[in-house]
Structure formats: structure tokens, C-alpha cells
Write an enzyme that holds these catalytic residues in place. Sequence first.
Site, PDB file in Angstrom:
ATOM      1  N   ASP A  91       1.144  -1.028  -0.318  1.00  0.00           N
ATOM      2  CA  ASP A  91       0.128  -0.116   0.306  1.00  0.00           C
ATOM      3  C   ASP A  91       1.253   1.423   0.320  1.00  0.00           C
ATOM      4  O   ASP A  91       1.912   1.488   1.207  1.00  0.00           O
ATOM      5  CB  ASP A  91      -0.992   0.120   1.381  1.00  0.00           C
ATOM      6  CG  ASP A  91      -1.789   1.096   1.399  1.00  0.00           C
ATOM      7  OD1 ASP A  91      -1.958   1.913   0.838  1.00  0.00           O
ATOM      8  OD2 ASP A  91      -2.480   0.647   2.428  1.00  0.00           O
ATOM      9  N   ASP A 124      -1.677  -1.572  -4.115  1.00  0.00           N
ATOM     10  CA  ASP A 124      -1.900  -0.316  -5.449  1.00  0.00           C
ATOM     11  C   ASP A 124      -1.148  -0.518  -6.105  1.00  0.00           C
ATOM     12  O   ASP A 124      -0.048  -1.347  -5.571  1.00  0.00           O
ATOM     13  CB  ASP A 124      -2.134   0.771  -4.961  1.00  0.00           C
ATOM     14  CG  ASP A 124      -0.520   1.272  -3.612  1.00  0.00           C
ATOM     15  OD1 ASP A 124      -0.114   1.484  -4.441  1.00  0.00           O
ATOM     16  OD2 ASP A 124      -1.307   2.186  -3.289  1.00  0.00           O
ATOM     17  N   ASP A 172      -4.574 -10.861 -15.927  1.00  0.00           N
ATOM     18  CA  ASP A 172      -5.627 -11.543 -15.178  1.00  0.00           C
ATOM     19  C   ASP A 172      -6.933 -11.639 -16.031  1.00  0.00           C
ATOM     20  O   ASP A 172      -7.723 -10.490 -16.133  1.00  0.00           O
ATOM     21  CB  ASP A 172      -6.086 -12.362 -13.779  1.00  0.00           C
ATOM     22  CG  ASP A 172      -5.595 -13.254 -13.231  1.00  0.00           C
ATOM     23  OD1 ASP A 172      -6.686 -14.021 -13.944  1.00  0.00           O
ATOM     24  OD2 ASP A 172      -5.452 -13.354 -11.746  1.00  0.00           O
ATOM     25  N   ASP A 231      -7.986 -16.545 -16.137  1.00  0.00           N
ATOM     26  CA  ASP A 231      -9.167 -17.410 -14.715  1.00  0.00           C
ATOM     27  C   ASP A 231     -10.282 -18.356 -14.574  1.00  0.00           C
ATOM     28  O   ASP A 231     -11.182 -17.903 -16.554  1.00  0.00           O
ATOM     29  CB  ASP A 231      -9.450 -16.522 -14.548  1.00  0.00           C
ATOM     30  CG  ASP A 231     -10.327 -16.543 -12.900  1.00  0.00           C
ATOM     31  OD1 ASP A 231     -10.059 -16.647 -12.066  1.00  0.00           O
ATOM     32  OD2 ASP A 231     -11.824 -16.537 -12.568  1.00  0.00           O
TER      33      ASP A 231
HETATM   34  C1  GLC Z   1     -10.519 -18.546  -9.758  1.00  0.00           C
HETATM   35  C2  GLC Z   1      -9.348 -17.568  -8.339  1.00  0.00           C
HETATM   36  C3  GLC Z   1     -10.105 -17.204  -8.171  1.00  0.00           C
HETATM   37  C4  GLC Z   1     -11.695 -16.941  -7.685  1.00  0.00           C
HETATM   38  C5  GLC Z   1     -12.086 -17.573  -8.616  1.00  0.00           C
HETATM   39  C6  GLC Z   1     -12.913 -17.722  -9.588  1.00  0.00           C
HETATM   40  O1  GLC Z   1     -10.234 -19.964  -9.593  1.00  0.00           O
HETATM   41  O2  GLC Z   1      -8.233 -17.871  -9.269  1.00  0.00           O
HETATM   42  O3  GLC Z   1      -9.478 -16.553  -6.942  1.00  0.00           O
HETATM   43  O4  GLC Z   1     -12.422 -16.727  -6.432  1.00  0.00           O
HETATM   44  O5  GLC Z   1     -11.724 -18.554 -10.099  1.00  0.00           O
HETATM   45  O6  GLC Z   1     -13.305 -16.093 -10.498  1.00  0.00           O
END
Ligand code: GLC
Length: 538
Positions: free
Chosen positions: A25, A33, A102, A203
Site C-alpha cells: 500500500d 496498489d 489476469d 481464470d
Molecule cells: C479462480 C480464481 C479465484 C476466483 C475464481 C472465480 O479460481 O483463482 O480466486 O475466486 O476463479 O473467478
Amino acid sequence: MLDKTKKDWFKSAVAYQIYPKSFQDTTGNGTGDLKGIIKRLDYLKKLGIDVIWLSPVCKSPQVDNGYDISDYRDIDPMYGSLDDMKELIKEGKKRGIGIMMDLVLNHSSNEHKWFKEAKTSRDNPYHDYYVWRDGTKDKAPNDMIACFGGSAWTWVDEVNQYYFHQFAPEQPDLNWENADLRREIYDMILFWMDLGVEGFRLDVIDQIAKEPDLKITNNGPKLHEFLRELSRETFQKGCLITVGEAWGADIERAKLYSNPDGSELSMVFQFKHILLDQGNEKWDLKPLSLVELKKTFADWQIALHNKGWNSLFLNNHDLPRTVSRWGNDKEYRVQSAKMLATMLHGMQGTPYIYQGEELGMTNIKLNIDDYKDLETLNMYKERKEKGYTHEDIMNSIYARGRDNARTPMQWDNSENAGFTTGTPWLSVNPNYKDINAEMALNDENSIFYYYQKLISLRKEYKIFVDGDFTLLEPEHGKLFIYSRKLDNNEMLVICNFGDDKTEYKLPNEWKNANVLIQNYNDIKTDVLRPWESMILYK
Ligand code: GLC
């Protein structure tokens, strides 16, 4: 620095995952951040990593800490601005460190403008961006359960329909059958590529091709068709590192995902090794069998050699700290953290280090009210209702809860571990006075420098990247030993898994080999000490 103009640079890369909320932070608001990350780039440079996998920083109501995105093209104000992101990309590049974003493409936030539109009317063009089914208010289309508990269906009065969500109701699933949606996703990815990001983590990518009528979540029939289109329209236009999170991946699927022809992704995160100490449900524990662990790693190492590519990881933001789970985070914390790292980094694949792993950060025990993770809190409530005791549930949380990994990064021994001058969003682990980056940097025998050495060995010896893999003594219940061969060279990785001494006669032909790394000061040729590990090379 790696030559990132070569298509397969990801094979020599080492990645580091940052969970931005807990990293550093700089504003005093108690959450990390982007400026905080920029401030710590030199620390990461010193460690020697090539890319940062940055958990989501896009605009989000933060129901699931950013895994619920309401604007894929902007940064959440909590983390800073798009300019800060550009600055991070630039400052990273200067140091040879790329940014992997991500991508949360299975679902958006219910606050995303697409969903806000979609739920207003069945005729709205965005309606079909999500997965809707008819039903009656008191009867969902079927009994599917969401990953975070409760029904996977939520009713919307305006359209008289249910929408499907594999996670929280605030995370409605996107409908990949819709070509306009797919195009919007591709354009968004190209936007980030234009800004200079060097890769993506995708993800729960194996859940995008869901077929709720057939109760299919992972590995839907059209999954690889979708992935090939996605890859062709985006990633293949650059020279990127890409990794898909795929809880449902087995070896054959992993070969498709990481096909050397580059038609899908660079690699996947698969979880077979992680699932070994899990009972029927995530929260039920069973003891880890080293023999099974070795077999699992070996099967993947051998099957993907020349046929695909492995990712190597033990930790991430969804998993407990492995040093607490499989190592010994008390008496042998340092040795066992180094041993686990040796075991993993000696293998073929791209290693991912999760923030704090390089310090040997450990699990935490909090009061139930101090946990923040919705998965943990939902489970507590559900199990309470089912009659589990408080103690039982807490033991599962201590062992498995996601907040174990999410406590703030321990930078130094000042208040709040140097993470924030305000009130941290999640408690700092009280052991920060003994476990922190400043101390590690001042101790040449620290876990930090051990990781630094492992990373530099990977850069120096081609055998780490390209060598083949043979598991030795597969039935031994204490030792994990494997060899790697490349041309006329061979490397032997020896790990003693546990608090006890274990008899082991070092074979004669290895007695004069080079010791590339070891976690004790010397080598005994007939015994391995608790959590001892080494890598020999000839
Ligand atoms: C993946 C992520 C996790 C998230 C889930 C839903 O497993 O790593 O943190 O809660 O997807 O997006």
C-alpha cells in the site's frame, strides 16, 4: 534478460504472482496498489523473475477481490489509474519484468454494463451475453450448486428468467456461444496487448464452455474450439506467455492446451498434485502420500516432455501456504521451504512463485469474524447449518482457507509489516517480526537467496529447461529423488520429505559431482537430515 522475441521464451521464464490487494500500500488506505508494486520492482528484479502474474486490477465491486470485473478496460480506483498501469508496464520492462494480466472471461461482475443491460429485457442485445433459462420463481432450471455454495441459478423478475453463475450470484457467467461477446473479449485483449502487457493468466478457463442443461461445467464440448479461436484472434498476434487455470485438466487435455504448435496457450495450471490431500470436498482433509505425489508429478513430467509444457507451482492466492501444509512451518520452516522449492524448481516447466513464498510466509489462524474471503465465510455458514462443530470448521479453514495466502506481504518489522500505514484490509500475520523481506535480504542463508539461486541456475543450465525426467525410488515413502538428463549431462535432485533423518547412500558416481544448490552446509553420503535437499550435476 530473456530474449522475449522468441516464441518459446516462456519455457525459460520464471513468474511471480502478485495479489495486489495484499502486496504494498502507498496511500494508507489499507489495500495494496499499483504504485506499491512499482516501488517493489527492484526487489523482484533482485529475485530474478521475468514476469509478474498480476491478479485482477480491473474495475470491480470486489465481491471476489477483483475476480468480478465491471470494466475490463479500466483499473479499479483502489489500485490506481490506467496511467499507473502504463507506468508499471514501462518500469517493469526496464528491468526485464513483463506483466501478465489476469483475464476473467468465464464471468463478469453483475455491475458490468453488459449485465445491467442484459437483465432489463429479453430483447436487449446484451441479454444473450449471459446464460439464461426459463423456470418459475420457486423452481430453478436444475439443482446445480455454485462453487461458492448455494444454487447456481438466480432469478431476475424483469425478464422472468434465471441466469447461471458457477461462482457467486454477483459473478454471472458469460455466454461464449455469442459471437459478439467473443469479439468484445478479443478487442479488449488486443487493447491490453497494445499497452505492452507480455502475457495473460486465464481464470477458470476450462469452465467457459459450460452446458448447464447437461450439468457440464468444466471441459464442455466446445472448449478447445473456443480456445483456438481466442488464441488465433489475440495471443498469436504477439509473443506472449499464456497460462490457463484448469482444475479439470488431465494430461491429454493439457497436451491440447499447450500444444507446441501454439494453437491454444503456452501452458495450463493443472491441480492434480494439489488435490492429493483433499477428501470428498475441498474442506475435507486427508494425509498427503508422498508416493502418490511423486507419481503424479512424474506422470506429468514424462507425458508433457516434448509434447506440451508444464507450469510448476505449489502456491497461489486460492491455496494454503505449502510450507504450512506439506512442510513444517515451525522448527524446520527454513529447511522445508527450501526443500519444497528444490523439489519443484528442479522439474521441467515454468515455475510460478506466489508472493511471500520466497520468504517462507506461513498460514494464519484468525477468528471467524476476521476472515474476508466469501468462499470461507459461505462455507462456515453452510457447515454450521449442517451441524458441524465450530472447531471442526475452523480446522478446515486453518488448513485450506484462501485467506491463508492473502495476508499482507511482510516487508519489514515495522508496524503492519511495512505493508501499510493504515489499517490492513486483512490481518497481517503476527509472525512478521521474524519473517520479513528486510531480514531475508540481510541474511545470505535466507529462503529468498535460495530462490534467487534456483532461478539463476535455471538461466545458466539448459538441463533445467530441456532435460528429460526419471523418477528414482518411486515407492520410497520419505525420499523424492529424480534425475534429469540432457545430452551428456545429468542432474540429480534429492529431497528428504519430513522431520526425520533418512538413510540414503549417495551412489558412488555422484560423490564427485558438482553441488548446484543445497539447504545444509555440507553433504553426508549416508544420511539425509530433516528436509534436506540438494541438486547435483555432472
Ligand atoms: C479462480 C480464481 C479465484 C476466483 C475464481 C472465480 O479460481 O483463482 O480466486 O475466486 O476463479 O473467478
